[in-house]
Enzyme design. Structure first.
Site, short mmCIF file in Angstrom:
data_model
loop_
_atom_site.label_atom_id
_atom_site.label_comp_id
_atom_site.label_asym_id
_atom_site.label_seq_id
_atom_site.Cartn_x
_atom_site.Cartn_y
_atom_site.Cartn_z
CD GLU A 53 17.46 -15.32 16.30
OE1 GLU A 53 17.00 -16.38 16.75
OE2 GLU A 53 18.27 -14.60 16.92
CE LYS A 90 14.01 -18.79 16.85
NZ LYS A 90 15.38 -18.37 17.15
CD GLN A 91 11.66 -13.55 17.86
OE1 GLN A 91 12.55 -14.34 18.11
NE2 GLN A 91 11.38 -12.52 18.64
CD1 TRP A 108 16.93 -9.59 20.74
CD2 TRP A 108 15.29 -8.14 20.28
NE1 TRP A 108 16.05 -10.22 19.90
CE2 TRP A 108 15.03 -9.35 19.59
CE3 TRP A 108 14.38 -7.09 20.14
CZ2 TRP A 108 13.90 -9.54 18.78
CZ3 TRP A 108 13.27 -7.27 19.33
CH2 TRP A 108 13.04 -8.49 18.67
#
Lengths: 768, 768
Positions: free
Chosen positions: B490, B602-603, B359
Site C-alpha cells: 500500500e 510495506k509488505q 483479504w
C-alpha cells in the site's frame, strides 16, 4: 440544467420577477464587493425562504480543525477558512406590525434587481402585498464604497400604495454568525463589546483563535420624501446584537426612507483598542459626504476602472454583458491595494474555497491585472508570495525538503497549506512553477526588472531548490525524473513525469540561474545580500544545471508529441466525442479510479505548458499537441476553455475559439453547472478576459513590445479592449475587416500587428 | 518503545504487579472471546484510571455515517462499524462503604493476571488496601463458554484481611454505551426494556438503524466460603441500567463470593420477541450446570482444540508462549460455526477495524483454519463471500462494471464497502484475487471439490468478469494492462500494471475457465443451473481467454525480475539498510507522497505472488526476486514478515527466516508498535502459525499429498505442530537432527518428506 433568467443589457445585470427558487443564485450573481469586503445580495429585511447569508472581510480567516476520513502524515491540523462576518446590512421592516418578508407576502409584483456595473451599485425594487393587505412599493439601493473601503451605504425607500401605513424600520448589527461550511459546528466569533451613541451603533467582536478584532458599525437616518426627519428611536441591545427601532405613520404615496451606512474596521489595519473610535471616524466622514456624494465618488471611481479595463462587444448584447460582468467581479474582488490580500476563487460571494489563494492567481489572474491596472497591483500579487516564502520553506521542510527549498501551498490564506487530499496537497507541486512564471510574466509585461533583485530572486532560488531536490535520478532512464505528481489535469493522480511539471521545473531552474547571473552582474549589493541570506554556493548551482540539463520528458516518436505522463499511451484512447453523453460530466458520473485511468483531461495540462512557453514551440508543434490532447479534454474545470480558446485562435480556428469562449463567459450568469448559488467563479473570469485579449486579439508582449494578431468571431460586428502598457493606454478596436488602434499617452508606441511594426502616436487613430 | 512485562510461561499469559500505565495494554492482551462474543479484560469493579471499555458481539454492527475530508464519487455513505455492546461483566464493590477502585487504593499488592490458554480462562487477583485502611484479598475468575456461546461466568471472591468488613456487591447490566471511534458522537444503542425476576436481570436494547435486538442478561448468587447463602438484595433500575445490591458483613479470613453468569442473546439467532425468554433459558441451563461444571466443559473443549492445533517449541519458553497465544486468540475470535461471521483484524479486542473482514482472511487465516479444524470451518469462510456475492456485484456496478462482474469490498461487515480512501477502496482490487485463490487453496488442501459446483464457481465467474472488464487494451504495448491500482504494497498507489495484480487477475480468469470446463464435464445439473444464472456465453469465455493470454507483465531484462509495477525502476533504489534509522517507521516519519515515490515496500507484493503461486516459479527465480525486493521492504504491516519467513526458509536461510518469525510472534505480547492498548493484531497471528508450519516445517499440499521440508532454527531444541489433513491428524515433531511423524487416524498416509515419499501408519512413530 442552466438558468437563464438574467435580462440582457449592456451595462447592467437585471432580474425581473420574483422567484424564490432563484434567490440563492441571485444572491451570488448580484454580490457586491470593494476589494476589502463584500457580501452576497442577501435581502436587508427578513426572508424566510431559502437563502445563503454571507458577508466577508478580506484577510479575516479562521483556522478550522481539519476534517478527514483517514489521516495522512503531513496534513495540516488546521485550515484557514474564509469567515462569514457579522451582518451590518440588516434592516427588518414591519408594515402595520407585520414583518415584511417576500417569502410570505400575498403577492410580489414588479420585482426587479439591477447590478449597475458601470457605476458600481445594486438596486432592488418591488411592490408587495402583505398578508394584512397592506401594499407597499419598495426600492433599496446599496453599494460598497471603493474609495472608503470600510463602508457601504443602503437607502431603503418604502411608499405605501394601499393606504397610510404604520412603517417600522429595525436596522441592526448581528454578530451571531455561523459558517455553513464549518467542519465541527464551531462558532468562529466572540463578541467583546456592544455599544451605541446617537444614531451610531458598534459591535466589537473577535475571531476565535486568530483574534482578528472587527468593529461592525452602522449609522442610520430617517427621511420622508427625501427630507431628513428627526424621529425618536428605541434601542434593543443583546449580547451580540443591537438594533434601532424607528416607527412612522406614512401616508399613501409618501416615501419613508431609511439610510444606513455601515461596514467594518479591522485590527489588520488599525489598533485593536481604537476600533470603535475608528469606525466612528469613518461614519462621521461618510455622513458628511452624504449618500449622494458617496455615490458620486463611486461612479467616478468605477469610471476610472472602466477607462483602463473595459471591453466592448458589438452585435452580441449577452456577450457584452458577460464580459463586463467578469471584469466587474474581478474588480470587486481585488483592487490590488494590499499585498496581504489575494483573489479567492469565489471572491466575496461564497464560503467554499472563498478567499483562499490558488495558483489561479498566477496562471490566470495576473495577466488581467497587469493589463488593466497600474503595475503596482500585479507587483502586490507577487509580493503576497514573497511574504509567504518563509512559510513555504517550512511547508517543504515538513515534507522532507531542506536547505531553503520552498513548496508553496496549493490553497492558502496566510501562507499555510489549507488542503488535505494527498494527491493535491503533496503532489500537485506544479503550482510552484506558476509562482515563478508570474515573476517572469510581470517583468516581461511591465519591463520592471527591479522586483527580481529586491524580492523575486529569493523566491526563484527557493523554488529552484525545491525542484532540484524533488527530481530524482533514474538509473533506468539515465535522466532526472519527477515521480508521483498531479499535473494541472487533476484527473490523473500520482503519475510519473507529468510533462508540464517537468518542463516548468526545468524552466524554473534555468530562470533562477539566469537571474542569479544578471543580478550578480548588475545589482551587486542585492547579489551579496541575497547570497548571504540564501547561502547558495556555486556547487549547488552546478548541481541545478546537472538536474535541469538532464531532465526527462516523456515523448512519443509515433505521435510526435510530448506525453502528458509516462503512462498516457497505455490508456484506452477513446475521445470525448465518442464517449456517451450520459456519462458526463465524468466527475459526477464516475468513481475516482475510473476517471484516473481514463484518458480524459480536466483542464489544459501539456497545453498549459504550450500556453506559458509558447515561444519555445513551433505553430506546427502546438497544432499537433492541440489536436492530440484537446479531443480528450472534458473541460470540467472552469479554467480549461480559456487556454484552449487562446490556442484555437492562434491556430486560426476562430469557430472553435469562439465555442470555447462561450463556455466561460456566461458560466455564472447562466449557471451552466447549476451551482451558482454557492458563489461565483471569480478566478476563471480572468480566463474570459484572456480569451478575448490574448485569444481573439492575439495580444502578446515580445521584446518589450506589444504584439497583436487580431481576429474576430463572425458572430460579432466589432469588439474593443484596452491595454495599460507601461503607463499608456492602448485601445484596440477590432472590426470584421479592420483593426483600429488608439493611444492615450504622451509618446509614440511601437507595436507589432501581425508581426509588422506599426507606430501609434498618441491621440490619433491608426487603422490596419 | 516496546513493553516487556508479560511473564514467560508455557501455557499462560501472566502479568505480575499493578501498573496503571499497563492497564489498557493488558485489557487487550488478556481479552477473552468465544467466537460469538468477546470482551477486553476490563475490571469488573469500578476503575477510575485510564481504561478502554469494550465488549463485542459477533455480527452486530452499526452503519456509522462516513466521515471524509473530500468526498469522492462512489464512496459509501455509511460504514458498518463494530459496536461496543452493553456491559454485562460489571460488579461494583464497596468495602466499608468505600468503592473498591484499584486506581485509588492506598496500595495494591500481589496483583496478578493470568490468561490460561490451555483451559480457556482468565483470573485476576490482588491484595488491596483502601483509603479507609480496609485490606482485602480479591480473586476474580472469568471465562466465556465455548459450548454455550451466549454466556460467560464470573466468580468474584473477596476475603477481608485486616478485619471484619462490610462488603457490598453491586452486579449490574449497563446499556449506556458509547463507541470510542464514533464519527459523529452518535449513540448507537436504544434501550427497549429493563426487566428482572428473582436473581436474574435483563435489558433488551436495539441498535439504531440496523435494529439488531440484543438481550443482555445476568444471574447472580452470593456464597460464603464456597457455600451459597440466601441474601436479600436491593434492586436499582434506571432507563438503561439495572443493578442488584448485596450486602454482607464478612469476617476476617472468610471469603465472600459473588458468582455472576451473563451474556447476550441476539436477534441474529432468535426471534426478537423471545429474547428475554431465551436468555432466561440460557441462564437457567447454566445455573443447573453450575460454575464448576461449566468450567469443566470449557477445559474439555479447549483441550479438543489444542489436540488439533497445538504447536510446541522446546528450548525457548517465550516462543512457546507466543505461538500458543496466537493460536489461542485466533480460536477466541473465530470458531467457524457461523458462515455469517468472519475474522476481524482486531477480533473482540478493540474497535478499530474490529470485526470487519479484510483479504487477510483469505490470504493469511484460511490456511490456519484448514489445518487445525474440520473442513467445514474453512468452507464457512468461503461461504461468507458467496453470501456477499450479490453485494459485490452491486459494488462493482457502482464503479461502472456490468454484466455480473463482482468487486468484493476492501473492508466489510455485511458485504458492503466500509472504507473510503479512493486509492484503497477503488484501487486495491487485488483482494478479489485472494478470494478466488482461497477457493483453490481450500480444494487443494481438503480435496473437497464439491464447493465449486455448489457455490464457488459463481464467485469465480463474477471475479473473472471483473478482471476482464478492468483490464484494458494498450495499443502501445499490444497487451492488456491494468491501470491505476494499489497492490498489496500500500506504499504505492494508483500504479500501472502491479505485477501481483496482473498475475492474480490472469490466474483468476484461467482458474474460472478451468473449472467451468470441469463442471461442464462432471456436474451437469450444476453446470446448467450456474450458466442459466450467470448467463455466460462461449463468446464471453473466448474474450476472457483473449485477455488472459495477452496480459502484460512488467519485466526487467537487466535484473531478470518482474517489476512491482511499470515505474518501479525509475525510483531511487536505496535499500532499507542504507536508509537512516531516524527515518523509520516511514509511515510515521514521512509524508505520503514521499513514501509513494520511495522504493520502500510495506509488505510482500511481488513476493506475495511468489508465495501463492510458488509452483509456477523456480527456486532460482524466487531467490532472485527475494534478493531484489526484500532489501526494499520495511515490513510496516504485521502481515509482512510471515511471507518472507516462509520464503527465507524455502531458500534455506534459516537465520533470516527466524528473524522474520520473531517480528510477528510476540508483536502484541511485547507491544512492538506501542499500540496494543487499541487491541490485538488477530489476523497477523495466523501468519506466525504459517511461519512455523509452512516456513520451518515446509508443509505444502502437492497432488493431494502432504509434503514437508523440515528445518529448525538453531535457537530451538525441537518443535512440533499438528495438521488435520482430511480427517486424520498428523503430528510433526522436528528436532535438530531428525523429524518424527505420528498419525492419529485409521488409514495409512503417504506424505513427502524432502520430496521423498514416506508412508505413515496410524499410531506408529516414523523418524526421518
Amino acid at each position: 440544467m442552466n438558468k437563464d433568467y438574467i435580462k440582457p443589457d449592456h451595462w447592467s445585470i437585471i432580474e425581473e420577477g420574483f422567484d424564490a427558487d432563484n434567490v440563492k443564485a441571485s444572491e451570488s450573481i448580484f454580490s457586491i464587493g470593494n476589494g476589502a469586503m463584500g457580501q452576497r445580495a442577501n435581502f436587508e429585511e427578513q426572508y424566510s425562504g431559502s437563502t445563503f447569508q454571507g458577508s466577508y472581510i478580506a484577510g479575516v480567516y479562521y483556522p478550522d480543525k481539519t476534517r478527514v476520513g483517514w489521516w495522512k502524515n503531513g496534513y495540516p491540523e488546521y485550515f484557514a477558512k474564509v469567515l462569514n462576518a457579522p451582518n451590518w446590512i440588516g434592516i427588518n421592516v414591519f408594515i402595520n406590525n407585520e414583518p415584511l418578508d417576500l417569502f410570505k407576502c400575498k403577492s410580489v409584483k414588479h420585482f426587479r434587481r439591477e447590478l449597475n456595473m458601470q457605476e458600481g451599485w445594486y438596486k432592488r425594487s418591488f411592490e408587495a402585498t402583505l398578508q394584512n393587505n397592506a401594499i407597499v412599493k419598495v426600492e433599496i439601493f446599496r453599494f460598497l464604497s471603493l474609495d472608503l473601503d470600510e463602508v457601504g451605504a443602503i437607502k431603503y425607500d418604502i411608499t405605501p400604495i394601499s393606504d397610510s401605513l404604520e412603517i417600522r424600520f429595525h436596522p441592526y448589527l448581528d454578530c451571531n454568525i455561523l459558517n455553513e461550511d464549518t467542519n465541527w459546528e464551531d462558532e468562529f466569533w466572540e463578541t467583546l463589546n456592544v455599544n451605541h451613541q446617537n444614531n451610531q451603533a458598534f459591535i466589537v467582536s473577535q475571531t476565535v483563535k486568530t483574534h482578528f478584532h472587527v468593529c461592525t458599525a452602522m449609522q442610520t437616518q430617517l427621511s420622508l420624501n427625501g427630507k431628513v426627519i428627526k424621529q425618536d428611536k428605541r434601542i434593543d441591545s443583546f449580547s451580540n446584537y443591537i438594533e434601532f427601532q424607528y416607527e412612522s405613520n406614512t401616508k399613501k404615496g409618501e416615501t419613508l426612507t431609511l439610510t444606513k451606512f455601515g461596514g467594518y474596521t479591522v485590527s489588520l489595519n488599525h489598533n485593536k483598542e481604537d476600533l470603535i473610535k475608528t469606525s466612528k471616524g469613518v461614519l462621521n466622514k461618510v455622513a458628511k459626504i452624504g449618500f449622494e456624494g458617496l455615490l458620486e465618488n463611486q461612479k467616478e471611481t468605477w469610471s476610472k476602472i472602466w477607462k483602463k479595463a473595459d471591453i466592448t462587444i458589438e452585435g452580441d448584447i449577452k456577450a457584452q454583458q458577460a464580459i463586463r460582468f467578469n471584469i466587474f467581479q474581478l474588480n470587486q474582488t481585488y483592487l490590488g491595494k494590499d499585498a496581504r490580500l489575494n483573489i479567492g476563487p469565489k471572491g466575496f460571494t461564497g464560503e467554499k474555497y472563498g478567499g483562499s489563494t490558488y495558483w489561479d492567481t498566477e496562471a490566470y489572474c495576473i495577466p488581467f491585472y497587469m493589463a488593466t491596472k497600474d503595475q503596482k497591483v500585479a507587483r502586490n500579487l507577487l509580493e503576497y508570495r514573497y511574504n509567504h516564502l518563509e512559510k513555504a520553506i517550512e511547508n517543504a521542510e515538513r515534507l522532507g525538503f531542506k536547505n531553503g527549498a520552498a513548496l508553496y501551498p496549493m490553497v492558502t490564506m496566510n501562507g499555510e497549506e489549507c488542503h488535505n487530499e494527498w494527491e493535491i496537497t503533496f503532489e500537485e507541486i506544479h503550482r510552484n512553477g506558476a509562482i515563478a512564471f508570474a515573476i517572469f510574466n510581470y517583468c516581461r509585461f511591465t519591463g520592471d526588472y527591479s522586483y527580481i533583485p529586491e524580492k523575486g530572486l529569493e523566491v526563484l532560488i527557493a523554488i529552484a531548490r525545491f525542484w532540484c531536490q524533488r527530481a530524482t535520478y533514474s538509473i533506468e532512464k539515465e535522466k532526472y525524473v519527477i515521480l508521483g505528481v498531479t499535473g494541472p489535469n487533476e484527473y490523473e493522480n500520482n503519475v510519473n513525469n507529468n510533462w508540464y511539471t517537468n518542463y516548468i521545473a526545468q524552466w524554473c531552474i534555468d530562470y533562477a540561474i539566469e537571474n542569479i547571473g544578471r543580478i550578480k552582474a548588475e545589482y551587486d549589493s542585492d547579489y551579496i545580500r541575497i547570497m548571504n541570506k540564501a547561502k547558495l554556493s556555486n556547487s549547488e548551482i552546478e548541481n541545478w544545471k546537472e538536474v535541469s540539463q538532464n531532465m526527462f520528458f516523456p515523448y512519443s516518436e509515433a505521435h510526435k508529441i510530448y506525453l502528458q505522463q509516462d503512462g498516457f499511451l497505455d490508456k484506452e484512447l477513446v475521445t470525448v466525442a465518442n464517449l456517451d453523453k450520459s456519462q458526463r460530466p465524468i466527475n459526477q458520473k464516475w468513481s475516482w479510479d475510473r476517471i484516473l485511468r481514463s484518458p480524459y483531461i480536466k483542464q489544459a495540462d501539456v497545453l498549459q505548458g504550450f500556453y506559458f512557453f509558447e515561444d519555445q514551440f513551433t505553430k506546427e508543434e502546438l497544432e499537433r499537441h492541440f489536436d492530440f490532447y484537446e479531443p480528450f479534454t472534458v473541460h470540467e474545470s472552469s479554467l480549461s476553455p480559456c487556454v484552449h480558446s487562446v490556442q484555437a485562435a492562434k491556430l486560426g480556428r476562430m469557430e472553435q475559439a469562439y465555442t470555447f469562449y462561450l463556455r466561460t463567459s456566461r458560466l455564472d450568469l447562466d449557471d451552466y453547472n447549476n451551482e451558482v448559488d454557492e458563489g461565483l467563479h471569480i478566478t476563471s473570469m480572468a480566463g474570459t478576459w484572456m480569451s478575448i485579449v490574448e485569444g481573439f486579439g492575439g495580444m502578446r508582449v515580445k521584446d518589450n513590445r506589444l504584439s497583436f494578431n487580431p481576429q474576430i468571431p463572425k458572430q460579432w460586428k466589432a469588439y474593443s479592449f484596452k491595454i495599460n502598457f507601461r503607463n499608456q493606454i492602448l485601445k484596440v478596436n477590432v472590426c470584421q475587416n479592420e483593426t483600429n488602434f488608439e493611444l492615450e499617452g504622451n509618446k509614440d508606441l511601437d507595436i507589432l500587428v501581425n508581426n509588422k511594426k506599426i507606430t501609434i502616436t498618441p491621440n490619433s487613430l491608426v487603422t490596419v
